[in-house]
Design an enzyme around this catalytic site. Structure first.
Site, PDB file in Angstrom:
ATOM      1  N   HIS A 150       0.732  -1.224   0.357  1.00  0.00           N
ATOM      2  CA  HIS A 150      -0.002  -0.315   0.206  1.00  0.00           C
ATOM      3  C   HIS A 150       0.666   1.065  -0.083  1.00  0.00           C
ATOM      4  O   HIS A 150       0.336   2.401  -0.540  1.00  0.00           O
ATOM      5  CB  HIS A 150      -0.720   0.321   1.419  1.00  0.00           C
ATOM      6  N   ASP A 180       0.205  -7.357   1.122  1.00  0.00           N
ATOM      7  CA  ASP A 180       1.050  -6.251   1.360  1.00  0.00           C
ATOM      8  C   ASP A 180       2.391  -5.691   1.407  1.00  0.00           C
ATOM      9  O   ASP A 180       2.822  -5.385   2.563  1.00  0.00           O
ATOM     10  CB  ASP A 180      -0.006  -5.499   2.514  1.00  0.00           C
ATOM     11  N   SER A 264       4.170   2.398   7.579  1.00  0.00           N
ATOM     12  CA  SER A 264       4.507   1.447   7.130  1.00  0.00           C
ATOM     13  C   SER A 264       5.456   0.526   6.599  1.00  0.00           C
ATOM     14  O   SER A 264       5.834   1.442   5.064  1.00  0.00           O
ATOM     15  CB  SER A 264       2.778   1.866   6.101  1.00  0.00           C
TER      16      SER A 264
END
Length: 419
Positions: A150, A180, A264
């Site tokens: 992402h 992911d 992230s």
């Protein structure tokens, strides 16, 4: 006895006990807290607020010192076998040492997208996202970086920013939305650090953990936050289209180490300074604190290898578009379309069959109820069975109902086509 009863934590030793210890040649009276160290673990298990705070203070102090007690050398075969660190005498590394070691190995990842702001105007690139990444290998003049899918999704170009502020053009090797994860490469000339991956299967709840990343793009030097492993197997439902339909379930590590926007793709590191998770998400709701999640290193490793080799994760493919029978709502006129015997309440309705499913004879309105004899109640269960238990080219037995009659076909699984 009260948790903070003086007799429980007191460093005092009675005269009678002192004489007994001396007679036995035991000098632990000089360090009663060290002798009673096993008792100090109990507040963690009890979970009292003040006791937990004390345990955290003790753990943080021990990590900061790097530990005083001698420990055996870490054996690679112990780590590979999944033996818990506490059982093999692993010496925790100083938090300061971990920070210095990991600082050059965790980078900032900046994604840009191309936009046309005026009709027939020039195409302009604009930075649209920032995340983190982990340098996990340098080879042949190339540095390999893992981050989240992402973070780089829909990017027209990618840059990596090192801890010293140097910006490098990055190339996307491959990514996978379901797990992911994404892999990038950059020129290794100026990359100073490489992270070492650890064994996430050897973790235990309550172990210290450090989250490393670049939150909110605050400069180029990564931020470090200290916490613990709160849960080892937290199952999180994933809706790839963000439409409320659960497409997948991810089994993640839960930590209370602070993870913020921009973290992230960063690292979750254990007490040895090894990456045991890749930070992926957090619960961001009013009143919710300390709910961050990371992809375990042992689950990430085979995905990273697939992305390196093939640029994608190759998965088996049956070839059906489906809807869960439990979610299917029909009126009286349509009930005959999926006529089922009484008592059959779970399965998935085939909306369209193509590829291997079509070749095997499945068609629209068939209701699949089992794969290889295993009951299937939802599209998620079908997907998980295929991805976790089957391989490309494997045969699969499909039990289904058509117009109220049960039948079975065998299909040969293909490879999931490009979207």
């Amino acid at each position: 006895m009260s948790l903070f009863d003086d007799d429980f934590y007191s460093p005092k030793v009675s005269p009678w006990e002192r004489r007994r210890l001396r007679a036995q040649g035991d000098d632990s009276e000089r360090w009663p807290l060290r002798r009673r160290w096993p008792a100090l673990r109990s507040p963690w298990a009890v979970g009292g607020g003040a006791a937990a705070f004390l345990a955290i203070v003790l753990l943080t102090a021990a990590l900061s010192r790097g530990g005083d007690a001698p420990a055996e050398a870490v054996r690679s075969d112990d780590v590979a076998s999944g033996t818990p660190a506490a059982d093999i005498g692993v010496q925790p590394v100083s938090v300061v040492d971990i920070v210095q070691r990991m600082k050059p190995a965790v980078v900032s990842v900046i994604s840009s997208q191309a936009f046309v702001f005026e009709e027939d105007g020039p195409e302009t690139e604009q930075e649209t996202g920032i995340g983190s990444g982990i340098v996990y290998r340098k080879e042949g003049g190339v540095a390999w970086i893992v981050t989240n899918h992402h973070v780089i999704d829909a990017a027209s170009s990618l840059e990596v920013v090192l801890s010293d502020g140097k910006r490098l053009e990055a190339e996307l090797v491959g990514s996978d939305a379901l797990t992911d994860l994404a892999v990038l490469t950059v020129d290794a000339k100026d990359v100073a650090g490489v992270a070492e991956f650890g064994n996430s299967d050897a973790l235990r709840e309550g172990e210290a953990a450090i989250a490393i990343g670049h939150p909110f793009g605050l400069g180029y030097s990564p931020t470090f936050t200290l916490g613990i492993i709160s849960s080892l197997h937290r199952v999180i439902p994933i809706s790839l289209a963000m439409d409320g339909t659960v497409d997948w379930e991810m089994e993640l590590l839960q930590t209370d180490a602070a993870i913020n926007h921009g973290n992230s793709g960063g690292a979750l590191v254990n007490q040895e300074g090894k990456v045991i998770g890749i930070n992926s998400m957090k619960v961001a709701q009013p009143g919710v604190e300390g709910l961050g999640f990371a992809i375990p290193s042992n689950l990430a490793a085979p995905i990273i290898a697939e992305l390196e080799t093939h640029g994608k994760v190759r998965r088996p493919y049956l070839g059906v578009a489906t809807v869960d029978l439990a979610q299917y709502r029909v009126d009286d006129e349509e009930e005959d379309v999926v006529e089922l015997p009484e008592g059959v309440e779970e399965g998935i309705i085939v909306l369209e069959a193509y590829g291997p499913a079509s070749e095997a004879g499945l068609r629209t309105n068939d209701v699949i109820v089992a794969l290889d004899g295993r009951p299937i109640a939802s599209t998620l269960e079908l997907r998980k069975y295929l991805y976790e238990h089957k391989k490309i080219g494997d045969p699969i037995r499909v039990d289904y109902y058509r117009e109220g009659n049960k039948d079975t076909v065998t299909a040969k699984l293909g490879e999931t086509p490009e979207p």
